[in-house]
Scaffold this motif. Structure first.
Motif, PDB file in Angstrom:
ATOM      1  N   LYS A 133      29.712  44.966  55.922  1.00  0.00           N
ATOM      2  CA  LYS A 133      29.506  45.864  55.723  1.00  0.00           C
ATOM      3  C   LYS A 133      27.378  46.442  55.932  1.00  0.00           C
ATOM      4  O   LYS A 133      27.202  46.726  56.478  1.00  0.00           O
ATOM      5  CB  LYS A 133      29.462  46.049  53.690  1.00  0.00           C
ATOM      6  N   SER A 134      27.202  44.735  55.706  1.00  0.00           N
ATOM      7  CA  SER A 134      26.110  44.931  56.920  1.00  0.00           C
ATOM      8  C   SER A 134      25.552  44.682  58.447  1.00  0.00           C
ATOM      9  O   SER A 134      24.449  44.446  58.561  1.00  0.00           O
ATOM     10  CB  SER A 134      24.816  44.482  55.549  1.00  0.00           C
ATOM     11  N   THR A 149      32.237  39.876  52.390  1.00  0.00           N
ATOM     12  CA  THR A 149      32.511  41.571  52.780  1.00  0.00           C
ATOM     13  C   THR A 149      31.181  42.166  52.098  1.00  0.00           C
ATOM     14  O   THR A 149      30.892  43.240  53.128  1.00  0.00           O
ATOM     15  CB  THR A 149      32.780  42.119  51.450  1.00  0.00           C
TER      16      THR A 149
END
Ligand SMILES: [Zn+2]
Length: 201
Positions: free
Chosen positions: A196-197, A192
């Motif tokens: 996200k990054s 996750t």
């Protein structure tokens, strides 16, 4: 407690070594056996090195690194960029980044992380000193390299808040897929965070 096998001086050495990280009573006992069997080649140089380190090891009054000089060699190295301050929880993290030659700037060791559970407050860490350093003109970027744990991230958020009035760019280490890592083997949190990054390709 098992009853002592060797003389009290030897048992004392075993007890002292067993306090080291990664060494339990069993491995401490094995280490002491090696020390005694190899008195000249192992024990003597270790004893001399311990004495010297005991006398000379210091904590850097600027960054919190451990060295034999204060300020430490990293703080006084003119080849390092004084504009980039990398914030770490512990000296072990600093040494890990240095081993990887991952950072060419200076460091700031916090001495732990904020933790409500363990009663560790901002004033227990070297955060005020960090804010003072970040307020100096020469510092242009603060890189938050705290661990990807709840405490590490809480500490990073707190520091970001404290630095709002300092004219510095604040960045964080990316969390994601390890080099050589296969997606199938990653835990959900890592996947996750990596998603996200994500960055433009
Ligand atoms: Zn230093």
């Amino acid at each position: 407690m098992p009853s002592p096998i060797a003389g009290p001086e030897i048992e004392r050495l075993i007890d002292a070594l067993a306090k080291l990280p990664g060494l339990g009573p069993r491995s401490a006992r094995r280490a002491v056996l090696t020390l005694i069997k190899k008195k000249d080649t192992v024990m003597e140089p270790l004893s001399a090195a311990l004495n010297e380190a005991l006398e000379k090891a210091k904590i850097c009054s600027i960054c919190g690194n451990i060295d034999t000089v204060d300020p430490c060699a990293l703080c006084t190295d003119p080849r390092r960029d004084p504009g980039a301050l990398c914030v770490v929880e512990d000296v072990a993290d600093l040494w890990a980044l240095e081993r990887a030659v991952a950072h060419k700037g200076r460091y700031h060791v916090l001495g732990g992380t904020l933790s409500a559970l363990d009663g560790i407050r901002p004033e227990d860490l070297h955060i005020d000193e960090l804010v003072d350093r970040a307020a100096k003109d020469e510092v242009t970027e603060v890189i938050l390299a705290t661990n990807a744990t709840v405490e590490g991230q809480t500490t990073a958020h707190y520091i970001t808040d404290r630095l709002t009035n300092c004219n510095v760019k604040i960045s964080r280490l990316a969390h994601g897929v390890p080099v050589g890592g296969e997606l199938d083997y990653l835990d959900d949190g890592t996947l996750t965070a990596a998603m996200k990054s994500r960055r433009p390709f």
